[in-house]
Write an enzyme that holds these catalytic residues in place. Sequence first.
Site, mmCIF file in Angstrom:
data_model
loop_
_atom_site.group_PDB
_atom_site.id
_atom_site.type_symbol
_atom_site.label_atom_id
_atom_site.label_comp_id
_atom_site.label_asym_id
_atom_site.label_seq_id
_atom_site.Cartn_x
_atom_site.Cartn_y
_atom_site.Cartn_z
ATOM 1 N N ARG A 135 0.833 -1.202 0.000
ATOM 2 C CA ARG A 135 0.000 0.000 0.000
ATOM 3 C C ARG A 135 0.870 1.256 0.000
ATOM 4 O O ARG A 135 0.807 2.077 -0.898
ATOM 5 C CB ARG A 135 -0.925 0.008 1.227
ATOM 6 C CG ARG A 135 -2.023 -1.036 1.136
ATOM 7 C CD ARG A 135 -2.663 -1.269 2.466
ATOM 8 N NE ARG A 135 -1.679 -1.734 3.429
ATOM 9 C CZ ARG A 135 -1.964 -2.178 4.651
ATOM 10 N NH1 ARG A 135 -3.204 -2.189 5.063
ATOM 11 N NH2 ARG A 135 -1.019 -2.604 5.446
ATOM 12 N N SER A 145 -7.273 -4.062 7.695
ATOM 13 C CA SER A 145 -8.216 -4.773 8.573
ATOM 14 C C SER A 145 -8.218 -4.133 9.958
ATOM 15 O O SER A 145 -9.263 -3.978 10.583
ATOM 16 C CB SER A 145 -7.808 -6.246 8.696
ATOM 17 O OG SER A 145 -7.821 -6.866 7.439
#
Length: 182
Positions: free
Chosen positions: A96, A134
Amino acid sequence: MATKPTSAVAIYPGSFDPLTNGHLDLIERGGRLFGRLVVAILRNDTKQPLFSVEERMEMAREVVKDLDNVEVDCFDGLLVDYATARGATAILRGVRAISDYEYEWQMALMNRRLCPQIETVFLMAGEAHSFISSRLVKEVIRLGGNISGLVPSMVEAQLRARVAKPQAIRNVKSKNNPKDSQ
Ligand code: PNS
């Protein structure tokens, strides 16, 4: 008809607690690159998960059910041993931001040292997903925030059921009324 450039098997390992839209984006793109993609959920994780491995597998299976060459499994022990046992030649990981790089770099080099035949393949996270994790999704829902669009809708429903009462509200009540915390 588009042909796949490879019939290779790849493993996409992770905790997936729970699976996010960032994971799903990577699964869809990985599924187009490889002949078979195995989403492999780590069983012996030291983190305290919100969902059991079985629950995570069930959710992941539901989310990928329309992707023909994608399957969901779990594994214990060394990832490269699992990948070898599955006949995989690649490990798929998403990156990311720069902050992911060091962790991913260490894992990729350790896995290469353990098993040079298996390549780690990195895909850049889609720009719409590069801030999703998450951990943050769980934090936001625990505190009563909106997580729509961050996880598949069935995962959102499971999260809502698991984190029924926002912590923020509980804490405010506890401060106002000491009996709440008893
Ligand atoms: O999504 P995560 O939690 O960052 O995934 C981490 C995972 C599951 C890929 C990593 O912890 C792993 O591969 N664990 C298996 C144990 C192992 O093989 N360790 C040595 C190589 S780094």
